[in-house]
Design an enzyme around this catalytic site. Structure first.
Site, short mmCIF file in Angstrom:
data_model
loop_
_atom_site.label_atom_id
_atom_site.label_comp_id
_atom_site.label_asym_id
_atom_site.label_seq_id
_atom_site.Cartn_x
_atom_site.Cartn_y
_atom_site.Cartn_z
NE ARG A 293 -34.12 -2.99 66.93
CZ ARG A 293 -35.38 -2.93 67.24
NH1 ARG A 293 -36.28 -3.49 66.83
NH2 ARG A 293 -35.77 -2.01 68.19
CG HIS A 297 -37.39 -0.88 63.11
ND1 HIS A 297 -37.40 -2.28 62.79
CD2 HIS A 297 -38.05 -0.23 62.30
CE1 HIS A 297 -38.06 -2.32 61.53
NE2 HIS A 297 -38.33 -1.32 61.27
CE1 TYR A 306 -38.61 -1.63 70.67
CE2 TYR A 306 -39.34 0.50 70.00
CZ TYR A 306 -38.48 -0.39 69.78
OH TYR A 306 -37.60 -0.72 68.98
C1 LIG Z 1 -46.08 -6.60 54.58
C2 LIG Z 1 -45.65 -5.65 55.39
N1 LIG Z 1 -46.25 -5.40 56.79
C3 LIG Z 1 -45.59 -4.39 57.59
C4 LIG Z 1 -44.48 -4.06 57.36
C5 LIG Z 1 -43.97 -2.85 58.14
N2 LIG Z 1 -42.89 -3.49 59.20
C6 LIG Z 1 -41.61 -2.84 58.45
S1 LIG Z 1 -40.30 -3.66 59.38
C7 LIG Z 1 -41.41 -4.41 60.50
C8 LIG Z 1 -40.92 -5.15 61.49
C9 LIG Z 1 -40.26 -6.53 61.11
O1 LIG Z 1 -39.86 -7.26 62.16
P1 LIG Z 1 -39.00 -8.45 61.94
O2 LIG Z 1 -39.40 -9.26 60.93
O3 LIG Z 1 -38.52 -9.06 63.21
O4 LIG Z 1 -37.37 -7.84 61.18
P2 LIG Z 1 -36.52 -6.86 62.09
O5 LIG Z 1 -36.73 -5.46 61.56
O6 LIG Z 1 -36.56 -6.95 63.55
O7 LIG Z 1 -35.17 -7.17 61.41
C10 LIG Z 1 -42.90 -4.14 60.04
C11 LIG Z 1 -44.07 -4.62 60.85
C12 LIG Z 1 -43.89 -4.13 56.03
N3 LIG Z 1 -42.78 -3.67 55.84
N4 LIG Z 1 -44.61 -5.11 55.38
#
Ligand SMILES: Cc1ncc(C[n+]2csc(CCOP(=O)(O)OP(=O)(O)O)c2C)c(N)n1
Ligand SMILES: [Mg+2]
Length: 401
Positions: A293, A297, A306
């Site tokens: 990425r 985020h 980080y």
């Molecule tokens: C069930 C749940 N727990 C926590 C979150 C908060 N949250 C949103 S995005 C994220 C990170 C997800 O990372 P990843 O799966 O690697 O996807 P990326 O954002 O890198 O595409 C988190 C913890 C959420 N949206 N849903």
């Protein structure tokens, strides 16, 4: 120091020295070689790669034949337009036109390759990260961004475009995809479901439940993990101890593969095979793409807190758009005029998106109550009436002023 409740247990090891050291009591009796039950399920030890990072082709391979050059040209076009869409969407957050936008810059090969590998009649189950994939699928970009503008509905009609709403609750789309795919095959249709998921979300229960269900009931789902190395600020090293996320498939009996997610040719080749596997009735397939990425985020995140700038710079050298462009130019499949025409098309696409997003949206606050339940509850009817009265009073006040 070891906590007092943890006993010291020797590490499990398979080195020849360890076998020699084992006492006769612990040595296993010799058994005839059993058929390898995991045969065909494990991913290859190294991610599949067909182009070097500089765009030089690697030797061709029988397991992953190179996709036709016309498909790769179309992939390049969609990646360029997709990247321009992505920078425009990020700019719209700065202008207050969008509440939030999760960029997928750097993940273009994954976003476009995955959507190119499926048919329009297949179903896509995206996360919040997949806006570029959805525009690559041909969905109107204004409809794609509607949700991120703070509207209550997802902008597009999921049944018309065979694309579920973008999921923010992590991994829930994995279960939805398994259910839809099972239902479609139960009714004799050869629809495939493509479920996108991030590296972090593979730690969620819904990922495991979805993959397990799909495996047991042979539901035609391709689970496509974009391992972009971070779950917001959590790096992959704090997310999992697995050798790679693709190894999560074998525990459920699901064949899996890992691919260089910044190699557009390899991504399309691997996903094409995964989709064919699912469509042929062999059940689900799991693909892990190693990518990165490039942006924070979302626009609301400060990634410098980080991760090092050096790390980001190193990934700039593996840019998937430049990689495909170099390859196609060297093959004589792309020239300056074609590159300029595609860049111009991308600019026009962004300008149209800007104009339409700058138009003030008209929303009816009362529509909030429309689809909560098929039959509204007495409380909802009461609340709706309250809002209606408040709006009418505000209008009267404006009229008096
Ligand atoms: C069930 C749940 N727990 C926590 C979150 C908060 N949250 C949103 S995005 C994220 C990170 C997800 O990372 P990843 O799966 O690697 O996807 P990326 O954002 O890198 O595409 C988190 C913890 C959420 N949206 N849903
Ligand atoms: Mg991630």
């Amino acid at each position: 120091m070891r906590p007092p409740h943890v006993q010291e247990v020797p590490a499990v090891t398979t080195t020849p020295q360890a076998v020699r050291r084992a006492s006769p009591r612990t040595r296993r009796p010799a058994t005839p070689a059993a058929p390898e039950k995991s045969a065909g399920l494990l991913p290859q030890a190294e991610p599949v790669r067909l182009l070097d990072p500089d765009g030089t082709p690697l030797p061709s391979r029988a397991d992953y034949p190179e996709p036709p050059v016309e498909a790769l040209r179309e992939m390049y076009r969609r990646m360029v337009v997709g990247r321009r869409f992505d920078t425009q969407a990020t700019a719209l957050t700065k202008q207050g036109r969008l509440a939030v936008y999760p960029s997928s810059r750097g993940q273009e090969a994954c976003q476009v390759g995955a959507t190119l590998a499926v048919r329009d009649t297949d179903w896509v189950f995206p996360t919040y990260r997949e806006s570029m994939a959805l525009v690559s699928r041909g969905i109107d970009p204004v409809e794609v961004l509607t949700l991120l503008r703070g509207d209550w509905h997802c902008g597009y009609d999921p049944t018309r475009v065979h694309t579920a709403p973008q999921c923010t609750p992590l991994a829930t789309q994995c279960v939805h995809a398994a259910g839809l795919a099972y239902g479609e095959s139960y009714q004799g249709r050869d629809t495939v479901a493509l479920a996108f998921i991030g590296d972090g979300a593979t730690s969620e229960g819904d990922f495991h439940e979805g993959v397990n269900f799909a495996a047991v009931f042979k539901a035609p789902v391709v689970y496509f993990v974009q391992n972009n190395k971070y779950a917001i600020s959590v790096p992959l090293s704090r997310q999992t101890a697995a050798p790679s996320l693709a190894y999560k498939g074998v525990g459920y009996g699901v064949p899996s593969e890992q691919v260089d997610g910044n190699d557009p040719v390899a991504v399309l080749a691997v996903l094409t095979r995964a989709v064919a596997h699912a469509r042929a009735g062999h059940g689900p397939f799991l693909v892990e793409a190693h990518t990165y990425r490039m942006e924070p985020h979302t626009n609301a995140d400060d990634a410098s807190r980080y991760r090092d700038a050096d790390e980001v710079e190193a990934w700039r050298d593996r840019d998937p758009v430049a990689r495909l462009e170099t390859y196609l130019r060297n093959r004589g499949a792309l020239d300056d005029a074609a590159v300029a025409a595609i860049a111009e098309e991308a600019e026009a696409y962004a300008a149209d998106l800007r104009d339409r997003m700058n138009a003030q949206p008209t929303v009816d606050p009362l529509s909030l109550f429309d689809h909560v339940y098929a039959e509204p509850t007495p409380q909802l009817v009461e609340q709706r009436e309250q809002v209606r009265a408040e709006l009418a009073a505000a209008r009267d006040e404006e009229g008096d002023a």
